[in-house]
Motif scaffolding. Structure first.
Motif, PDB file in Angstrom:
ATOM      1  N   LEU A  80       0.898  -1.172  -0.219  1.00  0.00           N
ATOM      2  CA  LEU A  80      -0.244   0.002  -0.116  1.00  0.00           C
ATOM      3  C   LEU A  80       0.890   1.128  -0.092  1.00  0.00           C
ATOM      4  O   LEU A  80       1.591   1.535   0.956  1.00  0.00           O
ATOM      5  CB  LEU A  80      -0.981  -0.043   1.214  1.00  0.00           C
ATOM      6  CG  LEU A  80      -1.913   1.269   1.321  1.00  0.00           C
ATOM      7  CD1 LEU A  80      -2.718   1.407   0.325  1.00  0.00           C
ATOM      8  CD2 LEU A  80      -2.432   1.267   2.749  1.00  0.00           C
ATOM      9  N   LEU A  81       0.769   1.957  -0.932  1.00  0.00           N
ATOM     10  CA  LEU A  81       1.569   3.343  -1.288  1.00  0.00           C
ATOM     11  C   LEU A  81       0.535   4.300  -1.152  1.00  0.00           C
ATOM     12  O   LEU A  81      -0.451   4.479  -1.980  1.00  0.00           O
ATOM     13  CB  LEU A  81       2.247   3.510  -2.688  1.00  0.00           C
ATOM     14  CG  LEU A  81       3.144   2.009  -2.891  1.00  0.00           C
ATOM     15  CD1 LEU A  81       3.795   2.235  -4.222  1.00  0.00           C
ATOM     16  CD2 LEU A  81       4.094   1.578  -1.625  1.00  0.00           C
ATOM     17  N   THR A  82       0.722   5.043  -0.135  1.00  0.00           N
ATOM     18  CA  THR A  82      -0.469   6.259   0.062  1.00  0.00           C
ATOM     19  C   THR A  82       0.191   7.416  -0.563  1.00  0.00           C
ATOM     20  O   THR A  82       1.406   7.916  -0.308  1.00  0.00           O
ATOM     21  CB  THR A  82      -0.757   6.416   1.247  1.00  0.00           C
ATOM     22  OG1 THR A  82       0.107   6.809   2.413  1.00  0.00           O
ATOM     23  CG2 THR A  82      -1.511   5.077   1.828  1.00  0.00           C
ATOM     24  N   ALA A  83      -0.826   8.381  -0.944  1.00  0.00           N
ATOM     25  CA  ALA A  83      -0.167   9.692  -1.417  1.00  0.00           C
ATOM     26  C   ALA A  83      -0.843  10.885  -0.899  1.00  0.00           C
ATOM     27  O   ALA A  83      -2.324  10.897  -0.948  1.00  0.00           O
ATOM     28  CB  ALA A  83      -0.176   9.504  -2.985  1.00  0.00           C
ATOM     29  N   SER A  84      -0.645  12.152  -0.715  1.00  0.00           N
ATOM     30  CA  SER A  84      -1.220  13.075  -0.509  1.00  0.00           C
ATOM     31  C   SER A  84      -0.935  14.372  -1.576  1.00  0.00           C
ATOM     32  O   SER A  84      -1.272  15.398  -1.396  1.00  0.00           O
ATOM     33  CB  SER A  84      -0.579  13.892   0.964  1.00  0.00           C
ATOM     34  OG  SER A  84       0.822  14.137   0.906  1.00  0.00           O
ATOM     35  N   THR A  85      -0.226  13.922  -2.694  1.00  0.00           N
ATOM     36  CA  THR A  85      -0.084  14.618  -3.773  1.00  0.00           C
ATOM     37  C   THR A  85      -0.123  13.814  -5.133  1.00  0.00           C
ATOM     38  O   THR A  85      -0.371  12.459  -4.858  1.00  0.00           O
ATOM     39  CB  THR A  85       1.122  15.560  -3.704  1.00  0.00           C
ATOM     40  OG1 THR A  85       1.396  16.314  -4.918  1.00  0.00           O
ATOM     41  CG2 THR A  85       2.455  14.697  -3.411  1.00  0.00           C
ATOM     42  N   GLY A  94      -6.793   4.808  -6.707  1.00  0.00           N
ATOM     43  CA  GLY A  94      -7.856   5.331  -6.173  1.00  0.00           C
ATOM     44  C   GLY A  94      -7.411   6.567  -5.531  1.00  0.00           C
ATOM     45  O   GLY A  94      -6.537   6.882  -5.037  1.00  0.00           O
ATOM     46  N   ASN A  95      -8.565   7.536  -5.687  1.00  0.00           N
ATOM     47  CA  ASN A  95      -8.984   8.902  -5.063  1.00  0.00           C
ATOM     48  C   ASN A  95      -7.939  10.135  -5.630  1.00  0.00           C
ATOM     49  O   ASN A  95      -7.986  10.862  -4.800  1.00  0.00           O
ATOM     50  CB  ASN A  95      -8.597   8.654  -3.614  1.00  0.00           C
ATOM     51  CG  ASN A  95      -9.333   7.800  -2.782  1.00  0.00           C
ATOM     52  OD1 ASN A  95     -10.510   7.338  -3.408  1.00  0.00           O
ATOM     53  ND2 ASN A  95      -9.121   7.144  -1.561  1.00  0.00           N
ATOM     54  N   PHE A  96      -7.471   9.934  -6.812  1.00  0.00           N
ATOM     55  CA  PHE A  96      -6.878  11.133  -7.060  1.00  0.00           C
ATOM     56  C   PHE A  96      -7.731  12.032  -8.074  1.00  0.00           C
ATOM     57  O   PHE A  96      -8.319  11.454  -8.967  1.00  0.00           O
ATOM     58  CB  PHE A  96      -5.577  10.603  -8.112  1.00  0.00           C
ATOM     59  CG  PHE A  96      -4.663   9.841  -7.440  1.00  0.00           C
ATOM     60  CD1 PHE A  96      -3.511  10.749  -6.775  1.00  0.00           C
ATOM     61  CD2 PHE A  96      -4.625   8.624  -7.333  1.00  0.00           C
ATOM     62  CE1 PHE A  96      -2.517  10.001  -6.343  1.00  0.00           C
ATOM     63  CE2 PHE A  96      -3.481   7.717  -6.544  1.00  0.00           C
ATOM     64  CZ  PHE A  96      -2.465   8.639  -6.110  1.00  0.00           C
ATOM     65  N   ARG A 112     -10.032  13.255  -3.580  1.00  0.00           N
ATOM     66  CA  ARG A 112     -10.934  12.897  -4.589  1.00  0.00           C
ATOM     67  C   ARG A 112     -11.476  14.405  -5.252  1.00  0.00           C
ATOM     68  O   ARG A 112     -11.877  14.134  -6.750  1.00  0.00           O
ATOM     69  CB  ARG A 112     -12.043  12.113  -3.939  1.00  0.00           C
ATOM     70  CG  ARG A 112     -11.719  10.717  -3.536  1.00  0.00           C
ATOM     71  CD  ARG A 112     -13.177  10.040  -3.032  1.00  0.00           C
ATOM     72  NE  ARG A 112     -12.697   8.716  -2.473  1.00  0.00           N
ATOM     73  CZ  ARG A 112     -13.676   7.768  -2.347  1.00  0.00           C
ATOM     74  NH1 ARG A 112     -15.108   8.271  -2.561  1.00  0.00           N
ATOM     75  NH2 ARG A 112     -13.332   6.518  -1.930  1.00  0.00           N
ATOM     76  N   THR A 113     -11.740  15.175  -4.781  1.00  0.00           N
ATOM     77  CA  THR A 113     -12.143  16.526  -5.460  1.00  0.00           C
ATOM     78  C   THR A 113     -11.331  17.615  -5.606  1.00  0.00           C
ATOM     79  O   THR A 113     -11.638  18.741  -5.737  1.00  0.00           O
ATOM     80  CB  THR A 113     -13.321  16.800  -4.574  1.00  0.00           C
ATOM     81  OG1 THR A 113     -12.922  17.266  -3.224  1.00  0.00           O
ATOM     82  CG2 THR A 113     -14.414  15.951  -4.501  1.00  0.00           C
ATOM     83  N   SER A 114      -9.996  17.183  -5.203  1.00  0.00           N
ATOM     84  CA  SER A 114      -8.728  18.235  -5.298  1.00  0.00           C
ATOM     85  C   SER A 114      -7.882  17.751  -6.427  1.00  0.00           C
ATOM     86  O   SER A 114      -8.084  16.880  -7.555  1.00  0.00           O
ATOM     87  CB  SER A 114      -7.969  18.198  -3.991  1.00  0.00           C
ATOM     88  OG  SER A 114      -7.212  17.012  -3.810  1.00  0.00           O
ATOM     89  N   ILE A 155      -2.917   4.654  -3.418  1.00  0.00           N
ATOM     90  CA  ILE A 155      -4.103   5.200  -3.069  1.00  0.00           C
ATOM     91  C   ILE A 155      -3.831   6.793  -2.400  1.00  0.00           C
ATOM     92  O   ILE A 155      -3.130   6.841  -1.388  1.00  0.00           O
ATOM     93  CB  ILE A 155      -4.923   4.332  -1.701  1.00  0.00           C
ATOM     94  CG1 ILE A 155      -4.918   2.865  -2.138  1.00  0.00           C
ATOM     95  CG2 ILE A 155      -6.190   4.897  -1.625  1.00  0.00           C
ATOM     96  CD1 ILE A 155      -5.933   2.606  -3.467  1.00  0.00           C
ATOM     97  N   ALA A 156      -4.671   7.592  -2.952  1.00  0.00           N
ATOM     98  CA  ALA A 156      -4.375   9.021  -2.406  1.00  0.00           C
ATOM     99  C   ALA A 156      -5.558   9.363  -1.259  1.00  0.00           C
ATOM    100  O   ALA A 156      -6.530   8.308  -0.902  1.00  0.00           O
ATOM    101  CB  ALA A 156      -4.914   9.886  -3.507  1.00  0.00           C
TER     102      ALA A 156
END
Length: 208
Positions: free
Chosen positions: A52-57, A103-105, A80-82, A74-75
């Motif tokens: 699991l690689l999570t992202a904030s950008t 997901g979620n980008f 999801r809306t940015s 996964i972001a």
């Protein structure tokens, strides 16, 4: 994340960077994957969910002939809306994404820009057997986007017809499935049990 950054920095074409399925970490800044490098984990093997690689950008940019296999990218749900994208393949060829969950980008989960898109081209990108979801930015929100010469369009290619998709979801134990056809795409919302009115309203579906 620092170990991945070091591995990516030292990798060259043909190298495989293996991330154990038990790994879970934040990517931090956007990572660059050099041409010909394979980034892989074990999603689906012996019950593994994959690293699991999570992202904030935005997560990755790539060179030619890069492969992502068996990973979860996964972001944060707030993305999801940015702005932001999962994998940017800009001006390159031969990206393959297989057996991944992305997901979620907000902009798009996979962005294919300014290269040959013909399905029979040896330079084609190949996005397959993957779960891609959660891109919801107004005016964007594409799972996989193809862009050429300033003209954007969303495109996907799957083996599913509407009937076969509903059957697959039903066999997976999702007993209530709602679907609709629009703009050459299939939208399906599935539940394990009977949803309440608030859930139906949230996903803009209704009992037939």
């Amino acid at each position: 994340a620092s170990s991945l950054s070091s591995a990516l920095s030292g990798a060259s074409s043909g190298d495989i960077i293996w991330i154990p399925g038990t790994a879970s970490f934040a990517l931090g800044s956007k990572k660059s994957v050099k041409a010909g490098v394979i980034l892989a984990s074990d999603r689906g093997q012996d019950g593994s969910k994959g690293a699991l690689l999570t992202a904030s950008t935005s997560a990755f940019s790539v060179g030619d002939d890069v492969t992502f296999s068996g990973l979860r990218i996964i972001a944060a749900s707030s993305m999801r809306t940015s702005s932001g994208s999962g994998i940017d393949a800009i001006g390159v060829r031969g990206l393959e994404v297989e057996n991944c969950e992305i997901g979620n980008f907000g902009y798009w989960c996979v962005n294919l820009k300014d290269e040959s898109m013909a399905w029979d081209s040896p330079n084609r990108h190949y996005i397959h057997h993957s779960l891609i979801y959660g891109a919801q930015k107004s005016g964007y929100g594409y799972g996989v986007e193809i862009e050429r010469s300033g003209h954007d369009f969303f495109a996907h290619k799957t083996a599913f017809t509407q009937k076969s998709l509903l059957l697959a979801l039903s066999k997976a134990g999702l007993t209530k499935v709602y679907s609709r056809l629009a703009n050459l795409g299939i939208t399906a919302v599935a539940f394990k049990g009977t949803p309440d009115p608030a859930a139906l309203a949230l996903f803009n579906v209704a009992e037939a």
